[in-house]
Design a protein around this motif. Structure first.
Motif, PDB file in Angstrom:
ATOM      1  N   VAL A  54      17.372  23.621  12.632  1.00 40.25           N
ATOM      2  CA  VAL A  54      16.622  23.663  11.373  1.00 40.25           C
ATOM      3  C   VAL A  54      17.577  23.325  10.234  1.00 40.25           C
ATOM      4  N   HIS A  55      17.132  22.451   9.360  1.00 40.08           N
ATOM      5  CA  HIS A  55      17.933  22.009   8.224  1.00 40.08           C
ATOM      6  C   HIS A  55      17.080  22.091   6.971  1.00 40.08           C
ATOM      7  N   PHE A  56      17.717  22.136   5.818  1.00 38.42           N
ATOM      8  CA  PHE A  56      17.004  22.127   4.546  1.00 38.42           C
ATOM      9  C   PHE A  56      17.692  21.143   3.623  1.00 38.42           C
ATOM     10  N   GLY A  57      16.908  20.261   3.002  1.00 33.83           N
ATOM     11  CA  GLY A  57      17.488  19.307   2.072  1.00 33.83           C
ATOM     12  C   GLY A  57      16.433  18.382   1.493  1.00 33.83           C
ATOM     13  N   LEU A  58      16.882  17.457   0.664  1.00 33.01           N
ATOM     14  CA  LEU A  58      15.981  16.499   0.046  1.00 33.01           C
ATOM     15  C   LEU A  58      15.631  15.398   1.046  1.00 33.01           C
ATOM     16  N   ALA A  59      14.347  15.123   1.164  1.00 30.85           N
ATOM     17  CA  ALA A  59      13.902  14.030   2.018  1.00 30.85           C
ATOM     18  C   ALA A  59      13.071  13.077   1.180  1.00 30.85           C
ATOM     19  N   THR A 116       0.783  -1.235   0.000  1.00 30.93           N
ATOM     20  CA  THR A 116       0.000   0.000   0.000  1.00 30.93           C
ATOM     21  C   THR A 116       0.815   1.285   0.000  1.00 30.93           C
ATOM     22  N   ILE A 117       2.127   1.196  -0.014  1.00 28.84           N
ATOM     23  CA  ILE A 117       2.908   2.435   0.103  1.00 28.84           C
ATOM     24  C   ILE A 117       2.789   3.290  -1.152  1.00 28.84           C
ATOM     25  N   GLN A 118       2.669   4.577  -0.965  1.00 29.77           N
ATOM     26  CA  GLN A 118       2.618   5.499  -2.075  1.00 29.77           C
ATOM     27  C   GLN A 118       3.999   5.556  -2.727  1.00 29.77           C
ATOM     28  N   GLU A 119       4.043   6.021  -3.933  1.00 29.48           N
ATOM     29  CA  GLU A 119       5.326   6.187  -4.595  1.00 29.48           C
ATOM     30  C   GLU A 119       6.171   7.182  -3.805  1.00 29.48           C
ATOM     31  N   ILE A 120       7.379   6.754  -3.448  1.00 26.21           N
ATOM     32  CA  ILE A 120       8.261   7.611  -2.674  1.00 26.21           C
ATOM     33  C   ILE A 120       8.855   8.672  -3.586  1.00 26.21           C
ATOM     34  N   GLU A 121       8.855   9.899  -3.127  1.00 29.63           N
ATOM     35  CA  GLU A 121       9.435  10.994  -3.889  1.00 29.63           C
ATOM     36  C   GLU A 121      10.494  11.695  -3.062  1.00 29.63           C
ATOM     37  N   ASN A 122      11.503  12.158  -3.736  1.00 31.61           N
ATOM     38  CA  ASN A 122      12.517  12.980  -3.082  1.00 31.61           C
ATOM     39  C   ASN A 122      12.116  14.436  -3.265  1.00 31.61           C
ATOM     40  N   ALA A 123      11.789  15.078  -2.149  1.00 35.02           N
ATOM     41  CA  ALA A 123      11.290  16.445  -2.214  1.00 35.02           C
ATOM     42  C   ALA A 123      12.113  17.343  -1.300  1.00 35.02           C
ATOM     43  N   PRO A 124      12.386  18.575  -1.726  1.00 33.91           N
ATOM     44  CA  PRO A 124      13.083  19.513  -0.847  1.00 33.91           C
ATOM     45  C   PRO A 124      12.196  19.898   0.327  1.00 33.91           C
ATOM     46  N   CYS A 125      12.740  19.802   1.526  1.00 34.75           N
ATOM     47  CA  CYS A 125      11.966  20.053   2.735  1.00 34.75           C
ATOM     48  C   CYS A 125      12.776  20.837   3.756  1.00 34.75           C
ATOM     49  N   TRP A 126      12.061  21.584   4.573  1.00 37.23           N
ATOM     50  CA  TRP A 126      12.607  22.144   5.799  1.00 37.23           C
ATOM     51  C   TRP A 126      12.408  21.099   6.887  1.00 37.23           C
ATOM     52  N   LEU A 127      13.441  20.838   7.650  1.00 37.42           N
ATOM     53  CA  LEU A 127      13.377  19.845   8.723  1.00 37.42           C
ATOM     54  C   LEU A 127      13.727  20.505  10.045  1.00 37.42           C
ATOM     55  N   LEU A 128      12.959  20.196  11.074  1.00 37.65           N
ATOM     56  CA  LEU A 128      13.205  20.764  12.395  1.00 37.65           C
ATOM     57  C   LEU A 128      13.217  19.646  13.435  1.00 37.65           C
ATOM     58  N   VAL A 129      14.287  19.590  14.211  1.00 38.91           N
ATOM     59  CA  VAL A 129      14.387  18.632  15.310  1.00 38.91           C
ATOM     60  C   VAL A 129      14.524  19.419  16.609  1.00 38.91           C
ATOM     61  N   ALA A 130      13.654  19.127  17.569  1.00 38.59           N
ATOM     62  CA  ALA A 130      13.700  19.790  18.875  1.00 38.59           C
ATOM     63  C   ALA A 130      13.798  18.731  19.959  1.00 38.59           C
ATOM     64  N   ASP A 131      14.468  19.083  21.056  1.00 39.98           N
ATOM     65  CA  ASP A 131      14.711  18.106  22.112  1.00 39.98           C
ATOM     66  C   ASP A 131      14.781  18.820  23.456  1.00 39.98           C
ATOM     67  N   ILE A 141      10.829  16.127  19.113  1.00 41.91           N
ATOM     68  CA  ILE A 141       9.949  16.058  17.951  1.00 41.91           C
ATOM     69  C   ILE A 141      10.753  16.192  16.663  1.00 41.91           C
ATOM     70  N   LEU A 142      10.195  15.652  15.588  1.00 41.68           N
ATOM     71  CA  LEU A 142      10.678  15.886  14.237  1.00 41.68           C
ATOM     72  C   LEU A 142       9.534  16.510  13.455  1.00 41.68           C
ATOM     73  N   ALA A 143       9.762  17.694  12.901  1.00 37.24           N
ATOM     74  CA  ALA A 143       8.733  18.386  12.119  1.00 37.24           C
ATOM     75  C   ALA A 143       9.294  18.720  10.741  1.00 37.24           C
ATOM     76  N   TYR A 144       8.397  18.993   9.801  1.00 36.05           N
ATOM     77  CA  TYR A 144       8.862  19.293   8.442  1.00 36.05           C
ATOM     78  C   TYR A 144       7.866  20.182   7.704  1.00 36.05           C
ATOM     79  N   TRP A 145       8.384  20.793   6.648  1.00 33.25           N
ATOM     80  CA  TRP A 145       7.601  21.590   5.703  1.00 33.25           C
ATOM     81  C   TRP A 145       8.051  21.222   4.301  1.00 33.25           C
ATOM     82  N   HIS A 146       7.134  20.915   3.417  1.00 33.14           N
ATOM     83  CA  HIS A 146       7.484  20.848   2.000  1.00 33.14           C
ATOM     84  C   HIS A 146       7.919  22.249   1.560  1.00 33.14           C
ATOM     85  N   GLU A 147       8.946  22.333   0.756  1.00 28.14           N
ATOM     86  CA  GLU A 147       9.399  23.655   0.308  1.00 28.14           C
ATOM     87  C   GLU A 147       8.274  24.405  -0.394  1.00 28.14           C
TER      88      GLU A 147
END
Length: 286
Positions: free
Chosen positions: A210-215, A113-128, A174-180
């Motif tokens: 905060v990081h930015f890259g392909l996920a 059932t997995i959707q097609e995986i795509e490599n998309a540029p994202c903002w990534l945020l990790v807080a602890d 937490i791990l949070a993200y935003w599609h570019e």
């Protein structure tokens, strides 16, 4: 409430069933997925969060009267298992997930059932949270649960108000993200600013990067989830560990700093090795 499906997970209460499709918020407010009309229930009381493939986690959101799992008050996100008993505001729910989520079962579900995986540029945020172990030893159960749950709720509110999504609750982080395509430098800057204001509060102390890259983004359609994978996700976590070792409260990767140039003031702290990576990475602090 709907009857359970042959596969998946649901909550049982008084002979009724509530199927779990993705995340389920529980509280008194009408905006919740599961609304409990009781003065003992907070407006936004708890969250059942779908993480990884088929794993459901229970998160208290700083509720006044607490969330209980098998008669123990929830202090931090905890994974649910079949037949677990959840108590919220005097209402008991039994979590049902009869089919074991073994590694083989995860693979079967993903292949089917997995959707097609795509490599998309994202903002990534990790807080602890800083010093969670010491904090947990110094506070009574009720105070710890309210403090940690309140922090999760505050972070969730800030991130979602700025169009982000929390992908995972990680015990004390937490791990949070935003599609570019769904974010702007102004919006990410506003998120950082709001989180820095939250850091000014006495407790709990926390750090974030905060990081930015392909996920690699893929999801299990039938479970209503979206998962993040890939090298850049690992980089974000390594940068959070670096921030911890340096005692810094807010850090940016070189990619994030470059994207936010002119929107936020940052200072290059140096180039550092990250465990598991060959080349050094520049690290910026805000």
């Amino acid at each position: 409430m709907n009857p359970p499906e042959e596969e998946g997970a649901w909550l049982e209460a008084n002979g009724e069933h509530h199927a779990l499709h993705g995340n389920c918020s529980v509280g008194r407010a009408a905006a919740n997925t599961l609304v409990l009309d009781s003065p003992k229930v907070s407006r936004m009381h708890a969250l059942i969060q779908l993480q990884n493939i088929g794993e459901f986690w229970l998160v208290d959101l700083g509720s006044s009267n607490g969330t209980f799992l098998n008669k123990r008050r929830v202090h931090q996100p905890v994974r649910l298992h079949d037949q677990d008993k959840i108590l919220i505001g005097g209402r008991q729910f039994i979590f049902r997930q009869p089919e074991e989520i073994s590694p083989d079962y995860q693979t079967t579900i993903a292949e089917r059932t997995i959707q097609e995986i795509e490599n998309a540029p994202c903002w990534l945020l990790v807080a602890d949270i800083v010093g969670f172990t010491a904090l947990s030893r110094s506070l009574v159960s009720e105070r710890l649960a309210a403090l940690i749950g309140g922090w999760f709720a505050a972070c969730k509110k800030i991130i979602e108000e700025h169009d982000g999504t929390i992908n995972k609750y990680l015990g004390d982080g937490i791990l949070a993200y935003w599609h570019e395509s769904d974010a702007t430098p102004e919006g990410i800057t506003a998120t950082i600013t709001a989180l820095k204001k939250a850091q000014a509060l006495a407790e709990p102390r926390f750090r974030f990067v905060v990081h930015f890259g392909l996920a690699a983004i893929g999801g299990v359609t039938s479970l209503g989830e979206e998962s993040l994978m890939g090298v850049e996700v690992n980089v974000a976590f390594r940068l959070e560990k670096l921030a911890a070792s340096l005692g810094e409260a807010c850090g940016l990767s070189d990619a994030a700093s470059s994207k936010l140039e002119g929107f936020i003031s940052s200072r290059r702290l140096g180039d550092y090795e990250l465990k598991g990576f060959v080349r050094k990475r520049a690290f910026f602090i805000v």
